[in-house]
Design a protein around this motif. Structure first.
Motif, PDB file in Angstrom:
ATOM      1  N   ALA A   6      26.223  39.423 -26.926  1.00 38.67           N
ATOM      2  CA  ALA A   6      25.915  40.845 -26.769  1.00 38.67           C
ATOM      3  C   ALA A   6      24.662  41.226 -27.555  1.00 38.67           C
ATOM      4  O   ALA A   6      23.813  41.988 -27.065  1.00 38.67           O
ATOM      5  N   ALA A   7      24.520  40.694 -28.759  1.00 36.85           N
ATOM      6  CA  ALA A   7      23.334  40.992 -29.564  1.00 36.85           C
ATOM      7  C   ALA A   7      22.068  40.460 -28.898  1.00 36.85           C
ATOM      8  O   ALA A   7      21.023  41.132 -28.904  1.00 36.85           O
ATOM      9  N   VAL A   8      22.151  39.269 -28.324  1.00 38.96           N
ATOM     10  CA  VAL A   8      20.983  38.701 -27.641  1.00 38.96           C
ATOM     11  C   VAL A   8      20.609  39.547 -26.429  1.00 38.96           C
ATOM     12  O   VAL A   8      19.427  39.832 -26.195  1.00 38.96           O
ATOM     13  N   ILE A   9      21.597  39.968 -25.662  1.00 39.99           N
ATOM     14  CA  ILE A   9      21.314  40.796 -24.479  1.00 39.99           C
ATOM     15  C   ILE A   9      20.675  42.115 -24.885  1.00 39.99           C
ATOM     16  O   ILE A   9      19.692  42.556 -24.274  1.00 39.99           O
ATOM     17  N   VAL A  10      21.204  42.759 -25.913  1.00 38.85           N
ATOM     18  CA  VAL A  10      20.641  44.032 -26.373  1.00 38.85           C
ATOM     19  C   VAL A  10      19.218  43.831 -26.881  1.00 38.85           C
ATOM     20  O   VAL A  10      18.313  44.616 -26.558  1.00 38.85           O
ATOM     21  N   ALA A  11      18.989  42.775 -27.652  1.00 43.41           N
ATOM     22  CA  ALA A  11      17.645  42.529 -28.193  1.00 43.41           C
ATOM     23  C   ALA A  11      16.642  42.266 -27.077  1.00 43.41           C
ATOM     24  O   ALA A  11      15.534  42.811 -27.099  1.00 43.41           O
ATOM     25  N   VAL A  12      17.015  41.445 -26.122  1.00 43.56           N
ATOM     26  CA  VAL A  12      16.090  41.147 -25.011  1.00 43.56           C
ATOM     27  C   VAL A  12      15.828  42.399 -24.194  1.00 43.56           C
ATOM     28  O   VAL A  12      14.698  42.648 -23.777  1.00 43.56           O
ATOM     29  N   THR A  13      16.853  43.204 -23.970  1.00 44.03           N
ATOM     30  CA  THR A  13      16.675  44.439 -23.209  1.00 44.03           C
ATOM     31  C   THR A  13      15.741  45.409 -23.930  1.00 44.03           C
ATOM     32  O   THR A  13      14.898  46.062 -23.309  1.00 44.03           O
ATOM     33  N   LEU A  14      15.865  45.506 -25.244  1.00 44.41           N
ATOM     34  CA  LEU A  14      15.000  46.413 -26.003  1.00 44.41           C
ATOM     35  C   LEU A  14      13.560  45.908 -26.079  1.00 44.41           C
ATOM     36  O   LEU A  14      12.623  46.702 -26.132  1.00 44.41           O
ATOM     37  N   LEU A  15      13.394  44.586 -26.109  1.00 44.83           N
ATOM     38  CA  LEU A  15      12.047  44.016 -26.212  1.00 44.83           C
ATOM     39  C   LEU A  15      11.325  43.923 -24.881  1.00 44.83           C
ATOM     40  O   LEU A  15      10.095  43.879 -24.849  1.00 44.83           O
ATOM     41  N   THR A  16      12.079  43.857 -23.788  1.00 48.17           N
ATOM     42  CA  THR A  16      11.472  43.738 -22.461  1.00 48.17           C
ATOM     43  C   THR A  16      11.995  44.853 -21.574  1.00 48.17           C
ATOM     44  O   THR A  16      12.524  45.851 -22.058  1.00 48.17           O
ATOM     45  N   ARG A  17      11.878  44.628 -20.286  1.00 48.61           N
ATOM     46  CA  ARG A  17      12.378  45.618 -19.339  1.00 48.61           C
ATOM     47  C   ARG A  17      13.892  45.488 -19.187  1.00 48.61           C
ATOM     48  O   ARG A  17      14.452  44.422 -19.406  1.00 48.61           O
ATOM     49  N   PRO A  18      14.574  46.559 -18.791  1.00 45.64           N
ATOM     50  CA  PRO A  18      16.019  46.494 -18.597  1.00 45.64           C
ATOM     51  C   PRO A  18      16.452  45.455 -17.558  1.00 45.64           C
ATOM     52  O   PRO A  18      17.524  44.876 -17.672  1.00 45.64           O
ATOM     53  N   LEU A  19      15.617  45.207 -16.557  1.00 46.90           N
ATOM     54  CA  LEU A  19      15.956  44.214 -15.545  1.00 46.90           C
ATOM     55  C   LEU A  19      16.110  42.830 -16.157  1.00 46.90           C
ATOM     56  O   LEU A  19      17.025  42.085 -15.810  1.00 46.90           O
ATOM     57  N   VAL A  20      15.240  42.482 -17.089  1.00 49.00           N
ATOM     58  CA  VAL A  20      15.319  41.176 -17.742  1.00 49.00           C
ATOM     59  C   VAL A  20      16.618  41.058 -18.537  1.00 49.00           C
ATOM     60  O   VAL A  20      17.303  40.031 -18.477  1.00 49.00           O
ATOM     61  N   GLY A  21      16.982  42.095 -19.254  1.00 48.40           N
ATOM     62  CA  GLY A  21      18.234  42.091 -19.997  1.00 48.40           C
ATOM     63  C   GLY A  21      19.445  42.003 -19.077  1.00 48.40           C
ATOM     64  O   GLY A  21      20.413  41.304 -19.376  1.00 48.40           O
ATOM     65  N   SER A  22      19.387  42.696 -17.946  1.00 48.37           N
ATOM     66  CA  SER A  22      20.479  42.635 -16.981  1.00 48.37           C
ATOM     67  C   SER A  22      20.627  41.240 -16.395  1.00 48.37           C
ATOM     68  O   SER A  22      21.748  40.735 -16.237  1.00 48.37           O
ATOM     69  N   LEU A  23      19.510  40.612 -16.069  1.00 44.13           N
ATOM     70  CA  LEU A  23      19.559  39.249 -15.525  1.00 44.13           C
ATOM     71  C   LEU A  23      20.089  38.259 -16.560  1.00 44.13           C
ATOM     72  O   LEU A  23      20.860  37.361 -16.225  1.00 44.13           O
ATOM     73  N   LEU A  24      19.672  38.426 -17.804  1.00 45.21           N
ATOM     74  CA  LEU A  24      20.181  37.565 -18.864  1.00 45.21           C
ATOM     75  C   LEU A  24      21.685  37.780 -19.042  1.00 45.21           C
ATOM     76  O   LEU A  24      22.450  36.821 -19.191  1.00 45.21           O
ATOM     77  N   GLY A  25      22.126  39.020 -19.018  1.00 42.00           N
ATOM     78  CA  GLY A  25      23.554  39.318 -19.113  1.00 42.00           C
ATOM     79  C   GLY A  25      24.346  38.699 -17.975  1.00 42.00           C
ATOM     80  O   GLY A  25      25.419  38.129 -18.175  1.00 42.00           O
ATOM     81  N   LEU A  26      23.795  38.771 -16.768  1.00 40.54           N
ATOM     82  CA  LEU A  26      24.442  38.159 -15.617  1.00 40.54           C
ATOM     83  C   LEU A  26      24.542  36.649 -15.780  1.00 40.54           C
ATOM     84  O   LEU A  26      25.589  36.051 -15.498  1.00 40.54           O
ATOM     85  N   ALA A  27      23.478  36.025 -16.263  1.00 38.19           N
ATOM     86  CA  ALA A  27      23.487  34.577 -16.479  1.00 38.19           C
ATOM     87  C   ALA A  27      24.530  34.190 -17.526  1.00 38.19           C
ATOM     88  O   ALA A  27      25.249  33.194 -17.360  1.00 38.19           O
ATOM     89  N   ILE A  28      24.644  34.972 -18.582  1.00 38.44           N
ATOM     90  CA  ILE A  28      25.631  34.676 -19.622  1.00 38.44           C
ATOM     91  C   ILE A  28      27.053  34.861 -19.096  1.00 38.44           C
ATOM     92  O   ILE A  28      27.940  34.058 -19.387  1.00 38.44           O
TER      93      ILE A  28
END
Length: 58
Positions: free
Chosen positions: A19-41
């Motif tokens: 969850a921390a990784v998804i939130v960090a990636v989402t805050l650092l990049t676009r929400p789509l990237v965080g959503s895709l990472l969350g889906l992959a996880i």
């Protein structure tokens, strides 16, 4: 079914880190990237859980 406290703690740590990784990636990049990472996880976790369940029931 016995609940092993060490296993539960391991899963709490894994879910928290994911969850921390998804939130960090989402805050650092676009929400789509965080959503895709969350889906992959979630998919990776589902595959792991499926394999664990198949092994457990044998």
């Amino acid at each position: 079914m016995k609940i092993n406290e060490a296993a539960v703690f391991k899963w709490v740590v894994i879910v928290g880190v994911a969850a921390a990784v998804i939130v960090a990636v989402t805050l650092l990049t676009r929400p789509l990237v965080g959503s895709l990472l969350g889906l992959a996880i979630v998919i990776a976790g589902g595959v792991y859980a499926y394999r664990w369940a198949r092994e457990r029931w044998r």
